[in-house]
Design an enzyme around this catalytic site. Structure first.
Site, PDB file in Angstrom:
ATOM      1  CB  CYS A  86      -0.815   0.110   1.221  1.00 27.08           C
ATOM      2  SG  CYS A  86      -2.360   0.904   0.974  1.00 27.08           S
ATOM      3  CG  HIS A 194      -3.582  -3.705   2.988  1.00 26.59           C
ATOM      4  ND1 HIS A 194      -2.541  -3.073   3.916  1.00 26.59           N
ATOM      5  CD2 HIS A 194      -4.219  -2.523   2.625  1.00 26.59           C
ATOM      6  CE1 HIS A 194      -2.604  -1.715   3.813  1.00 26.59           C
ATOM      7  NE2 HIS A 194      -3.426  -1.585   3.080  1.00 26.59           N
ATOM      8  CD  GLU A 196      -0.831  -5.564   5.930  1.00 26.34           C
ATOM      9  OE1 GLU A 196      -0.659  -6.080   4.773  1.00 26.34           O
ATOM     10  OE2 GLU A 196      -0.718  -4.402   6.020  1.00 26.34           O
TER      11      GLU A 196
END
Lengths: 222, 84
Positions: A86, A194, A196
């Protein structure tokens, strides 16, 4: 595996990224942007999402010129692995480690939702745990994720198999639906989704976990 | 001395903010607007007194930080204080 996560003022996915690396078995060090050295023995650098320096001037532009980024560049140029997510992807394009840039989303809106992305190639340490062509779900959360590069660059990326991910339904106007790009040596990955944030069952989906597990597995073997 | 860097998206690069401004102006009844492009103006107060050096410095600032030349072009103007 030893991972380093760079922290800028305004980073807000730094601890999520740390947890994702840790859950894959990594030792993780957090590195404040005013540091000038990457500790010896680090295998991979993570550049987290957020709003580094308030997105002032352009997303990622000020972070890309901070002291630690000179060391990140040197680390990458000597063959180190770097993952930018990002705002981390925006920073990597601003440093020139990855081609192109991220423009304002086509519809101007900030988009925050889980989205399907297609694994375009599994020919990198980040993606080799996935099957090429498979579709996984990860969240996006950005207003400036509209990947842009000139025609030559876009066709070169496709020709060199350096598009890691594409959106199934392009949410932001990115050229050719590009959601993630690899460097020429395939050791630097920038991506807007994302991984994560969808890496644990409690996140509701584990589509991103394999990226970290695979990376850690390959680093342990090396 | 004052330097003014004007930074604009290059022709052909989508400018959704400019488009939104154009649509708003249309809705407000302003007629005849064919296109709107939105950019940035950065003013720098400089202590030196060599305008050519200042121009070179600000061009380097644009190349390295102020503009992203993948998508943006820039124009630099130098204003010398006290001169007409």
């Amino acid at each position: 595996m030893r991972a380093a996560v760079i922290v800028f003022p305004g980073s807000n996915c730094d601890r999520d990224l740390k947890v994702a690396f840790q859950n894959a078995g990594a030792n993780v060090e957090m590195i404040w942007h005013k540091e000038t050295q990457i500790p010896k023995g680090v295998d991979v650098i993570g550049i987290p999402g957020g709003f580094s320096f308030g997105d002032y001037l352009r997303c990622g532009a000020i972070a890309a010129n901070s002291p630690i980024c000179r060391s990140v560049l040197a680390f990458a140029e000597s063959g180190g692995y770097v993952l930018g997510i990002c705002n981390g992807f925006q920073i990597l394009t601003e440093t020139g480690l990855l081609p192109g840039t991220l423009l304002r989303n086509e519809n101007i809106k900030y988009i925050c939702k889980p989205i399907e992305i297609k694994i375009e190639n599994c020919n990198s340490v980040f993606t080799s745990g996935y099957r090429a062509g498979s579709v996984v779900t990860m969240p996006i959360a950005h207003q400036d994720g509209n990947y842009y590069a000139d025609d030559n660059t876009v066709s070169r990326l496709a020709g060199e198999d350096r598009v890691a991910f594409r959106y199934v339904d392009n949410p932001n106007g990115s050229r050719d639906g590009i959601a993630g790009v690899l460097s020429e040596n395939r050791r630097v990955l920038g991506m807007m989704p994302h991984p994560e944030r969808m890496a644990e069952p409690m996140h509701g989906n584990t589509g991103g976990r394999r990226l970290f597990q695979n990376l850690a597995g390959l680093m342990e073997q090396a | 001395m004052k330097a003014i860097a004007t930074i604009m998206l290059r022709d052909g690069v989508l400018d959704p903010q400019g488009d939104a401004v154009r649509r708003a102006l249309d809705h407000m009844g302003f007629a005849g607007i064919e296109d709107v492009r939105q950019g940035k103006v950065i003013e720098l107060a400089l202590s030196g007194n060599d305008p050519e050096q200042a121009r070179r410095d600000v061009i380097e600032m644009c190349e390295r930080l102020l503009a992203n030349t993948v998508i943006e072009s820039y124009r630099v103007e130098i204003e010398e204080c006290g001169r007409p």
